[in-house]
Structures are given as C-alpha cells and as structure tokens.
Design a protein around this motif. Structure first.
Motif, mmCIF file in Angstrom:
data_model
loop_
_atom_site.group_PDB
_atom_site.id
_atom_site.type_symbol
_atom_site.label_atom_id
_atom_site.label_comp_id
_atom_site.label_asym_id
_atom_site.label_seq_id
_atom_site.Cartn_x
_atom_site.Cartn_y
_atom_site.Cartn_z
ATOM 1 N N ASN A 152 0.873 -1.239 -0.476
ATOM 2 C CA ASN A 152 0.011 -0.045 -0.062
ATOM 3 C C ASN A 152 0.793 1.203 -0.264
ATOM 4 O OD1 ASN A 152 -1.589 2.085 0.591
ATOM 5 N ND2 ASN A 152 -2.743 1.039 2.094
ATOM 6 N N SER B 170 0.034 4.536 0.375
ATOM 7 C CA SER B 170 -0.872 5.988 0.939
ATOM 8 C C SER B 170 0.115 6.060 1.918
ATOM 9 C CB SER B 170 -2.124 5.296 0.874
ATOM 10 O OG SER B 170 -2.902 6.385 2.341
ATOM 11 N N GLY C 162 1.827 7.118 5.209
ATOM 12 C CA GLY C 162 1.557 6.309 6.575
ATOM 13 C C GLY C 162 1.272 4.768 6.096
ATOM 14 N N GLN C 163 1.487 3.885 5.258
ATOM 15 C CA GLN C 163 1.751 2.744 5.659
ATOM 16 C C GLN C 163 3.226 2.408 6.216
ATOM 17 O OE1 GLN C 163 -1.401 0.765 5.239
ATOM 18 N NE2 GLN C 163 -2.284 2.714 5.681
ATOM 19 N N LEU D 144 -4.028 12.437 7.247
ATOM 20 C CA LEU D 144 -5.011 10.712 6.428
ATOM 21 C C LEU D 144 -4.003 10.148 7.706
ATOM 22 C CD1 LEU D 144 -5.489 8.622 4.803
ATOM 23 C CD2 LEU D 144 -3.498 9.469 3.624
ATOM 24 N N VAL D 145 -2.336 10.498 7.978
ATOM 25 C CA VAL D 145 -1.985 9.605 8.891
ATOM 26 C C VAL D 145 -1.936 9.355 10.040
ATOM 27 C CG1 VAL D 145 1.148 8.983 9.335
ATOM 28 C CG2 VAL D 145 -0.272 10.166 6.865
ATOM 29 N N ASP E 32 -4.785 9.915 11.800
ATOM 30 C CA ASP E 32 -6.083 8.903 12.174
ATOM 31 C C ASP E 32 -6.090 7.315 11.652
ATOM 32 O OD1 ASP E 32 -7.054 10.985 12.777
ATOM 33 O OD2 ASP E 32 -8.264 11.881 11.158
ATOM 34 N N SER E 33 -4.983 6.962 10.860
ATOM 35 C CA SER E 33 -4.743 5.689 10.447
ATOM 36 C C SER E 33 -4.931 4.485 11.473
ATOM 37 C CB SER E 33 -3.637 5.817 9.259
ATOM 38 O OG SER E 33 -2.072 5.622 10.132
ATOM 39 N N THR F 182 -2.142 2.770 12.038
ATOM 40 C CA THR F 182 -0.263 1.995 11.477
ATOM 41 C C THR F 182 0.018 2.542 12.236
ATOM 42 O OG1 THR F 182 0.394 3.922 10.441
ATOM 43 C CG2 THR F 182 -1.191 2.055 9.148
ATOM 44 N N SER G 252 1.042 6.446 12.595
ATOM 45 C CA SER G 252 0.388 7.469 13.203
ATOM 46 C C SER G 252 0.406 7.611 14.620
ATOM 47 C CB SER G 252 -0.832 6.497 13.238
ATOM 48 O OG SER G 252 -1.133 6.030 14.222
ATOM 49 N N SER H 66 2.109 -5.220 6.596
ATOM 50 C CA SER H 66 1.378 -4.691 6.706
ATOM 51 C C SER H 66 0.800 -5.375 7.454
ATOM 52 C CB SER H 66 0.096 -4.816 5.901
ATOM 53 O OG SER H 66 0.283 -5.582 5.290
#
Length: 505
Positions: A50, A52, A54-55, A120-121, A123-124, A126, A129, A388
C-alpha cells in the motif's frame, strides 16, 4: 521560546556565474540546463503493498515518489524541504510552505494538501500514526501556511517530519483512494503505470515540473528480487545498478565491478502485543522469562552480522539509559521467572518475512528449549504482507525493525495506551505517569532524565526485548553508477542517497 529555521535560497544560476567570470557580455543567453535521460535500476526486495502515506514502507521505495516537509542535512541537522520555515512552540508547529510545488498529477501543493496528509496519517491505524497523535487539529492559516495545534510540548516533532512518518501525497489521489496502488508525490520521479510491469518492475519517470534541482538519474526503475543470490547475479550481470545485499554473497562480487558499503540502519526487537487482561502475555514474569531465555549473542554468532544491545537507543541518543541491563541470557533465571508466572502453557503464532525468518525461528526455539510449555509457530509471509500485518494485533507477538529516532516517537508508536503498536490498549500507571512528566518537560534540561526513566520502565516491564542493532548492506555496479552512499536519514534500512547518485563516466 519558539524555535525557527529559515531556508536561504541561492539565486545566481551556475551558467550565469560562469559567464560573468569569463567576461562574457550581458547579452549572452545562458543555456538551459539539460536533464539526463539515464535510468537507475534499483532493487530493495519488495514493492509496498500500500503506497498511501502512513502505511508501512521501507525508505528505498518510499523516497522515490515522495518527499517530506523537512529533511536531514549531511550533518544530521534538520533542514527545510517542502516547508521553507517552521516555528515550534509548546502549543503549535507553524510551517511556511514552498509556493512553487505541484504533485505529479498536477494538483497544487499547499496548506490544504498538508492538512489532508497529516489527518490521513494521524487517523490511520498504523505505527506511523503514533507520533502524530499529539496533533490535536490542523489549521490552514493561508494558502502556504499551516499550523499543527498540539496537545502538549513536542520538541521532537520537526525530527518526525523528516522521517517516513509523513510522506506528502496528492490530496486528490488520497481522496479517491488511488494512491494506495499508484503513488503520487512531489519528487523528481513520477510513477509511470504504462511503462511498469505489475509484480516485476515499477517505473518512475522524470517529472519535468519538479520544483528543485533535477537529480543525476532522470528515471528510476524499482525491482522486487527477494533471493540474495539472484540479487547478486543481477548486479554482476548488469541487470540492476544498486541493491541491498547480504555479507554471505560477497564472494560473488570478487573480481567484478561491484562495490559495497555498510551503514547502521537496523534496530529490531521482540514485542509482546497480547498483554492485556486475559492475554497470552499479560504476566510480566512470563514476558521477562521469555526475554531471559533468548540468546541474542548466539544468533549474532550464527548469522555473522549485527550486535546485541540492551535497549533501543544508543549511547548519546535521547532516551538512552545506562542503568538498563536488558535481559542477559540465563536459563535458570528464565525458569524461575516462568514458575513465578505459574508455568502457563502458551500456544501462539507469529509471522516472519524472508529476511528475518531465521532469526525469529532461532529465538522461538531458544524459548521452547528453556521454557517447556511455550510453543510459538512461525509463519513466513511475503515482505509486503508481513509489513502490513506483523504488528496489526492479529498476532500476539512479533519481531521487526523500528526506527523511531526519539523516545517520544518510540513511546507513542508502541507503548502508550492509545499507541497503534499497542493493540492491547494497556499501559501501566508507572509508565503513563513517567511519560506524562517527560512530555510536559518539553526540551528543558530535565527532559533527558525523564525520558530515560520512561525507557527504563519499558525495559523493566519487558514490553519489548531482544534488542539487536544491525547494518544495511548496499551493493552497486561501479561501471554504471557512482557517488553511492548511505541515506542522510538515520536508522533507515533499505535505502540509498538517491539525489546524489550519478551515472558512472
């Protein structure tokens, strides 16, 4: 007092300066800089599952399409990048942004884009965050000024913004979800889906509208060869230019044009995720018993790489505590701790990747040998799937690298009650109080000692152990690429100094 840094710009083009020194007339037209059409072929063993922000991504792939708000200089200092100035107080971090940047999809880089990425990061779910949980809200002050409102003093936040925590992606690609499979950043290299081959090669072509200086290689091709022997063969044959490698294949490079270097990049350790009420590893004594049963020096001797450590932070780094002894291997002591825990029968599964499967298996065999009744099955996954899932809470324990550079980041990512790397949601009163005091101290003289107390409690409670520091090994074909060096970003495995690389003469 607020702390501020300002970007100083050099405004005299090299071509104009050269004409002046040569005594040319003012009417001479400087030549347009030419962009190299060279392609760098690089292998770091995997494609992100992924893309995106923050992943979980290694630095090697991430830093091809993406850039960060701040960057590390050659001397380790924090430098402007997509942000030209920043001002940090106890309540907020205010960033002034470049006004000449566009994303690869043509979207404008501005305060709204930064807000979208931070939220985004943050509130993820991972590990990345965690350090951004301190951001209570994000205000768009004007088009190129953004303010991150903080829950408390966070002097480490500028350091965080140089790391893999917050790569800046296109807000349009974030909004429609396409960024997960097709990265869209601001770097000199834009993902070229048409030229790429799914599962084999990802092509990143020159982005002509890049805001900064064009790099030595106009294009980058990313490969995902996992077998070290196959990587060595591809380097020797000239199929790839740069790759991460392993010491055990160095004999393949003798008498060839392949050069190598090593840099400190890996800090891995064992985490106990299922430590909440009723969890498999709720007992402190059980965790301590397992830690005491692991023989890290034996693994280092077998593997031939790395060095054992008592803790995450090295001497001289904020967070290092000389009083932390770690868990020296002692079978008798492990047995006593196990008995104090009630000698429980524990059956668990943990996952590994090709690059750490042997290490994890050896550790679990050491535990099983010293502590009858504990049986951990090790399941090997592909690197993207492993990255992941290993710390997602799906498995009760896990081992991997964690490159957090400050104790605030480390605590926020793995040990706070709301840390994404703490799926149990459990934090002792002692740890919570110590961390609260350290955070409140900001960058005062007392802060170092308070953070050292935080890391001591983490060690004493055996929330993590089996610390090992290792090196990243880079190998490259000197006939095709030059100026290879470690990246400026500390403790970042599987990466290289992309910007300084040039085609070999």
């Amino acid at each position: 007092m607020p702390r501020k840094s300002v970007l100083l710009k050099a405004v005299v083009p090299m071509t104009a300066a050269a004409l002046f020194l040569a005594g040319c007339t003012a009417t001479a037209e400087p030549e347009e800089p030419t962009v190299s059409d060279a392609t760098l072929r690089v292998n770091f063993g995997q494609f992100p599952e992924n893309w995106s922000p923050g992943q979980e991504m290694e630095g090697g792939p991430l830093r091809i399409p993406y850039e960060t708000l701040l960057a590390r200089g050659d001397d380790g200092s924090i430098q402007p990048w997509l942000a030209t100035e920043w001002e940090l107080t106890d309540d907020a971090l205010t960033l002034t942004l470049r006004d000449d940047v566009t994303f690869h999809d043509g979207e404008a880089f501005n305060a709204e884009a930064v807000k979208a990425n931070v939220e985004l990061v943050r509130d993820s779910a991972t590990a990345y965050s965690g350090p951004l949980q301190v951001v209570e809200s994000v205000d768009v002050v004007d088009e190129f000024t953004v303010q991150l409102n903080l829950t408390g003093p966070t002097p480490s936040l500028p350091t965080t913004l140089t790391s893999r925590v917050l790569p800046i992606g296109s807000p349009a690609a974030i909004a429609d979800g396409s960024i997960a499979q097709a990265p869209v950043g601001t770097s000199p290299w834009a993902y070229d889906v048409d030229a790429s081959v799914i599962g084999t090669r990802m092509v990143f072509s020159n982005y002509a509208d890049y805001w900064g200086e064009q790099p030595g290689f106009a294009n980058v091709e990313l490969y995902a060869i996992t077998d070290p022997e196959a990587v060595a063969a591809a380097l020797v044959s000239g199929e790839i230019d740069v790759a991460d490698s392993e010491l055990r294949v160095f004999s393949r490079f003798e008498g060839t044009s392949i050069d190598t270097l090593q840099y400190p990049a890996i800090r891995n350790n064992l985490f106990f995720f299922d430590r909440g009420p009723g969890g498999a590893f709720e007992s402190v004594e059980l965790r301590q018993a397992m830690c005491t049963a692991i023989d890290v020096p034996q693994w280092v001797e077998v593997d031939g790489e790395g060095e054992p450590a008592t803790q995450h932070f090295a001497e001289g780094e904020l967070g290092y505590n000389p009083d932390i002894e770690g868990y020296p291997t002692d079978a008798a002591a492990a047995g006593e701790l196990f008995a104090a825990a009630g000698s429980p029968a524990v059956t668990a599964e943990m996952v590994a990747a090709p690059y750490n499967g042997r290490q994890i298996t050896v550790y679990m065999e050491q535990i099983a040998g010293a502590l009858p009744g504990i049986a951990v099955t090790v399941t090997e996954l592909s690197p993207p799937e492993y990255n992941s899932t290993w710390n997602s809470g799906r498995y009760p324990l896990g081992l991997s690298s964690n490159e957090e550079q400050t104790p605030f980041e480390w605590y926020s990512a793995w040990f706070a009650a709301d840390a994404p790397g703490n799926p149990s949601g459990v934090e002792s009163d002692a740890l919570s109080a110590a961390a609260e005091a350290a955070i409140a101290a900001g960058d005062s003289e007392e802060a170092a000692g308070l953070w050292a107390e935080v890391t001591k409690i983490i060690s004493d409670e055996a929330l993590t152990c089996a610390h090992l520091r290792g090196v990243e090994v880079l190998a490259w074909n000197a006939d095709t690429v030059s100026a290879v060096d470690a990246p400026n970003e500390p403790w970042e495995p599987k990466s290289v100094n992309y910007r300084e690389l040039t085609p070999a003469s």
